[in-house]
Design a protein around this motif. Sequence first.
Motif, PDB file in Angstrom:
ATOM      1  N   THR A  92       0.816  -1.220   0.000  1.00 55.19           N
ATOM      2  CA  THR A  92       0.000   0.000   0.000  1.00 55.19           C
ATOM      3  C   THR A  92       0.847   1.266   0.000  1.00 55.19           C
ATOM      4  O   THR A  92       0.763   2.087  -0.915  1.00 55.19           O
ATOM      5  N   GLU A  93       1.686   1.439   1.016  1.00 60.55           N
ATOM      6  CA  GLU A  93       2.445   2.678   1.155  1.00 60.55           C
ATOM      7  C   GLU A  93       3.499   2.833   0.074  1.00 60.55           C
ATOM      8  O   GLU A  93       3.764   3.947  -0.392  1.00 60.55           O
ATOM      9  N   ALA A  94       4.145   1.741  -0.315  1.00 59.30           N
ATOM     10  CA  ALA A  94       5.172   1.815  -1.359  1.00 59.30           C
ATOM     11  C   ALA A  94       4.600   1.674  -2.767  1.00 59.30           C
ATOM     12  O   ALA A  94       5.366   1.631  -3.737  1.00 59.30           O
ATOM     13  N   ASN A  95       3.280   1.572  -2.882  1.00 56.20           N
ATOM     14  CA  ASN A  95       2.593   1.511  -4.182  1.00 56.20           C
ATOM     15  C   ASN A  95       3.007   0.298  -5.008  1.00 56.20           C
ATOM     16  O   ASN A  95       3.013   0.347  -6.249  1.00 56.20           O
ATOM     17  N   MET A  96       3.339  -0.804  -4.330  1.00 55.13           N
ATOM     18  CA  MET A  96       3.674  -2.010  -5.060  1.00 55.13           C
ATOM     19  C   MET A  96       2.469  -2.569  -5.817  1.00 55.13           C
ATOM     20  O   MET A  96       2.628  -3.246  -6.835  1.00 55.13           O
TER      21      MET A  96
END
Length: 307
Positions: A92-96
């Motif tokens: 989520t946070e790293a946009n994987m």
Amino acid sequence: MKTTETPAPPPAEPGASVSKVDAPVSKPGRRKKEGTVLNVFSHGVLVIWAIMVVTPLLWAVMTSFKDDGSIFGSPWALPDRLHFGNWARAWTEANMSGYFLNTVLVVGGSLIGTLVLGSMAAYVLARFDFPGNRFIYYLFIGGMSFPIMLALVPLFYVVNNMGLLNTIHGLILVYIAYSLPFTVFFLTAFFRTLPTSVAEAAFVDGASHTRTFFQIMLPMAKPGLISVGIFNFLGQWNQYMLPTVLNTDPDKKVLTQGLVQLAVSQGYKGDWSGLFAGLVMAMLPVLGAYIIFQRQVVQGLTAGALK
């Protein structure tokens, strides 16, 4: 005192057969021992190679479930508990998730296009004789030896002039062009090993060339298609140079670009557990594809030698 010497046997006459008593006797025990030593040595090399390959993979998976303190404090120890938050944070946070979706779209579209166009070109080159057949075939082979580094600058201007820069479909077309030479080279040799009697029977029954190719020859080439598909999937999934030059839009970056960006950003933040989680996310589809289709890959590689 003279010793009695046994007289040498007279030379055999021309055409005379050698009896079983006079023939040299092989030593099966010695050959069996040599074969055992060779098997032990080859198996030992394979075991060492497997350990060298599997150990980094297992260590990366194990580290993705650790916290940052355990990674540096006890890097080779098992995690005290499974930190699934590392995966959620990377997703989520790293946009994987966005990088993963873009990669699936690009690789899926390019893989389908490569197999369809490559199989059609390989079938024509393998089955039909026409002026320029060998010239076109050697052009594809020459494309395999052309370094992609030399084509990056002109390729950038060509894609930019066509309005395909920073687009998913533009990257798909470039991937197809990049993978076609090896696909045509591999499938041309494979189509030459297929029997021609089936296609000739289809022509006698009134089937067209298109119907014969898609309904008869293409299903027969399934092992070869799976093998070359796996190789193209590995190369396109791990491709980094082409998307870096042709795809600079942050919202359309693929997984390899996302991993580099994640490594830079998470390195400054000290979130090494999230970085390893993202690395394993990018690695699992490749391992899964090979594990599922490993039998078909071996069949496709050996089918060309068995006619």
